[in-house]
Design an enzyme around this catalytic site. Structure first.
Site, PDB file in Angstrom:
ATOM      1  N   ASN A 160       0.875  -1.178   0.000  1.00  0.00           N
ATOM      2  CA  ASN A 160       0.000   0.000   0.000  1.00  0.00           C
ATOM      3  C   ASN A 160       0.907   1.221   0.000  1.00  0.00           C
ATOM      4  O   ASN A 160       1.482   1.567   1.026  1.00  0.00           O
ATOM      5  CB  ASN A 160      -0.892  -0.019   1.252  1.00  0.00           C
ATOM      6  CG  ASN A 160      -1.717   1.250   1.386  1.00  0.00           C
ATOM      7  OD1 ASN A 160      -1.844   2.022   0.429  1.00  0.00           O
ATOM      8  ND2 ASN A 160      -2.279   1.475   2.568  1.00  0.00           N
TER       9      ASN A 160
ATOM     10  N   LYS B 139       0.116   4.219  -0.246  1.00  0.00           N
ATOM     11  CA  LYS B 139      -0.545   5.404   0.332  1.00  0.00           C
ATOM     12  C   LYS B 139      -0.325   6.608  -0.589  1.00  0.00           C
ATOM     13  O   LYS B 139      -0.233   6.437  -1.793  1.00  0.00           O
ATOM     14  CB  LYS B 139      -0.040   5.668   1.752  1.00  0.00           C
ATOM     15  CG  LYS B 139      -0.047   4.413   2.625  1.00  0.00           C
ATOM     16  CD  LYS B 139       0.070   4.729   4.082  1.00  0.00           C
ATOM     17  CE  LYS B 139       0.311   3.455   4.860  1.00  0.00           C
ATOM     18  NZ  LYS B 139       0.004   3.560   6.250  1.00  0.00           N
TER      19      LYS B 139
ATOM     20  N   HIS C  18      -9.689   1.175   4.750  1.00  0.00           N
ATOM     21  CA  HIS C  18      -8.413   1.347   5.470  1.00  0.00           C
ATOM     22  C   HIS C  18      -8.643   2.281   6.662  1.00  0.00           C
ATOM     23  O   HIS C  18      -9.421   3.230   6.565  1.00  0.00           O
ATOM     24  CB  HIS C  18      -7.362   1.929   4.519  1.00  0.00           C
ATOM     25  CG  HIS C  18      -5.982   1.886   5.078  1.00  0.00           C
ATOM     26  ND1 HIS C  18      -5.539   2.792   6.013  1.00  0.00           N
ATOM     27  CD2 HIS C  18      -4.958   1.025   4.874  1.00  0.00           C
ATOM     28  CE1 HIS C  18      -4.287   2.487   6.341  1.00  0.00           C
ATOM     29  NE2 HIS C  18      -3.909   1.426   5.676  1.00  0.00           N
TER      30      HIS C  18
ATOM     31  N   GLU D 225      -7.004   4.619   7.836  1.00  0.00           N
ATOM     32  CA  GLU D 225      -6.742   6.045   7.581  1.00  0.00           C
ATOM     33  C   GLU D 225      -7.960   6.699   6.929  1.00  0.00           C
ATOM     34  O   GLU D 225      -8.294   7.844   7.227  1.00  0.00           O
ATOM     35  CB  GLU D 225      -5.482   6.194   6.706  1.00  0.00           C
ATOM     36  CG  GLU D 225      -4.224   5.931   7.526  1.00  0.00           C
ATOM     37  CD  GLU D 225      -3.036   5.443   6.720  1.00  0.00           C
ATOM     38  OE1 GLU D 225      -3.038   5.545   5.488  1.00  0.00           O
ATOM     39  OE2 GLU D 225      -2.087   4.938   7.365  1.00  0.00           O
TER      40      GLU D 225
ATOM     41  N   GLU E  51      -5.698  -5.245  10.463  1.00  0.00           N
ATOM     42  CA  GLU E  51      -4.721  -4.187  10.662  1.00  0.00           C
ATOM     43  C   GLU E  51      -5.008  -3.450  11.968  1.00  0.00           C
ATOM     44  O   GLU E  51      -5.828  -2.508  11.977  1.00  0.00           O
ATOM     45  CB  GLU E  51      -4.789  -3.189   9.506  1.00  0.00           C
ATOM     46  CG  GLU E  51      -4.443  -3.772   8.157  1.00  0.00           C
ATOM     47  CD  GLU E  51      -3.779  -2.728   7.268  1.00  0.00           C
ATOM     48  OE1 GLU E  51      -2.666  -2.971   6.816  1.00  0.00           O
ATOM     49  OE2 GLU E  51      -4.369  -1.659   7.054  1.00  0.00           O
TER      50      GLU E  51
ATOM     51  N   GLY F  96       2.036   2.056  10.685  1.00  0.00           N
ATOM     52  CA  GLY F  96       2.979   3.161  10.546  1.00  0.00           C
ATOM     53  C   GLY F  96       3.691   3.526  11.829  1.00  0.00           C
ATOM     54  O   GLY F  96       4.345   4.571  11.908  1.00  0.00           O
TER      55      GLY F  96
ATOM     56  N   SER G 119       3.060  -2.426  10.258  1.00  0.00           N
ATOM     57  CA  SER G 119       4.517  -2.453  10.468  1.00  0.00           C
ATOM     58  C   SER G 119       5.133  -3.817  10.148  1.00  0.00           C
ATOM     59  O   SER G 119       6.096  -4.227  10.798  1.00  0.00           O
ATOM     60  CB  SER G 119       4.860  -2.008  11.890  1.00  0.00           C
ATOM     61  OG  SER G 119       4.425  -0.678  12.111  1.00  0.00           O
TER      62      SER G 119
HETATM   63  C1  PEP Z   1      -0.999   0.034   5.897  1.00  0.00           C
HETATM   64  O1  PEP Z   1      -0.993   1.186   5.524  1.00  0.00           O
HETATM   65  O2  PEP Z   1      -1.927  -0.697   5.567  1.00  0.00           O
HETATM   66  C2  PEP Z   1       0.107  -0.443   6.727  1.00  0.00           C
HETATM   67  C3  PEP Z   1       0.035  -1.649   7.209  1.00  0.00           C
HETATM   68  O3  PEP Z   1       1.143   0.431   6.930  1.00  0.00           O
HETATM   69  P1  PEP Z   1       2.542   0.087   7.643  1.00  0.00           P
HETATM   70  O4  PEP Z   1       3.048  -1.200   7.031  1.00  0.00           O
HETATM   71  O5  PEP Z   1       3.420   1.239   7.320  1.00  0.00           O
HETATM   72  O6  PEP Z   1       2.271  -0.065   9.097  1.00  0.00           O
END
Ligand code: PEP
Length: 256
Positions: free
Chosen positions: A13, A15, A99, A101, A171, A177, A217
């Site tokens: 992803n 972003k 997501h 976000e 998630e 992040g 992460s």
């Molecule tokens: C994500 O944006 O779905 C995500 C898992 O980000 P990160 O791997 O940076 O935590």
């Protein structure tokens, strides 16, 4: 992972990162590293404006292109939005929906996510549906209840014959992040709980064939342990997908 019944999917992803010029640079770095992805499907969920370029660059590879969002209506007066049909027409295969976000910054609710899931399926796109709890919910021991609500809501009205098109990504919001990854046990517990909910709704056969990823992460160091869990069928990867060597190492962990 359980390759017998379901696909392992590693999805990046990006972003709101990567201009088209930067995307080309990342692709040049990635190309020699990802050609060996045998056992897992690799998807790059890129910004809308990078889709045509990435489709062209990835045309002869096994890597597919995904989007990070779509509108919940098929078409109409929604200035600035992008429809499912537009993505399909560009050759997009997957679309990330719900997501955290977007839930946090764009006010996306469970019922809106459900509308998007139904439209994506109708259009022939495969939704990657994100679910996951906040730190506060985890500390109050509400994780499984909250995730169950999100999963059931996302699946409202989805017929069993379409279920296999859906990918879930667990998630935890506190892991996205932040560099703070869920332990393999925490990821496994929630992913197994998601599969149990699906089993109750659709039966054992449907439940065992659905891909449930972990995201938050995930990186080159922790991927192997997370992916070794029976119910963790891949990863949704943010930060580490922007570095060719990190992303390639995660793919390699999924290929073992
Ligand atoms: C994500 O944006 O779905 C995500 C898992 O980000 P990160 O791997 O940076 O935590």
């Amino acid at each position: 992972m359980n390759r017998r019944y379901r696909k392992t999917i590693i999805a990046g992803n990006w972003k709101m990162n990567m201009t088209a010029t930067e995307a080309r640079g990342l692709f040049d770095e990635l190309k020699p590293m990802i050609s060996k992805a045998k056992w897992c499907e690799v998807v790059l969920c890129v910004p809308f404006v990078d889709i045509p370029l990435m489709r062209r660059l990835l045309k002869d590879s096994r890597v597919t292109v995904g989007a990070q969002n779509m509108h919940h209506e098929p078409s109409g007066a929604y200035t600035g939005e992008v429809s499912a049909a537009m993505l399909k027409d560009l050759g997009v295969k997957y679309v990330i929906l719900g997501h955290s976000e977007r839930r946090a910054y764009c006010g996306e609710t469970d019922s809106l996510v459900n509308k998007k899931v139904l439209l994506a399926l109708q259009t022939g796109l495969r939704p990657i549906v994100c679910v996951g709890e906040s730190l506060e919910q985890r500390e109050k021991n509400l994780t499984l209840d909250y995730v169950a609500l999100q999963v059931k809501s996302a699946l409202a009205g989805v017929p069993v014959e379409k279920l296999r098109q859906i990918v879930f990504a667990y998630e935890p919001i506190w892991a996205i992040g932040t560099g703070r990854t869920a332990t393999a046990e925490q990821a496994a517990e929630v992913n197994t709980a998601i599969r149990t909910i699906i089993r109750k709704m659709y039966g054992a056969r449907a439940a065992r064939s659905i891909t449930i990823q972990y995201g938050g992460s995930m990186n080159a160091k922790n991927a192997e342990e997370l992916l070794a869990q029976f119910d963790v069928d891949g990863g949704l990867i943010g930060g580490a997908a922007l570095k060719a060597s990190e992303f390639a190492a995660i793919i390699q962990a999924a290929n073992q």
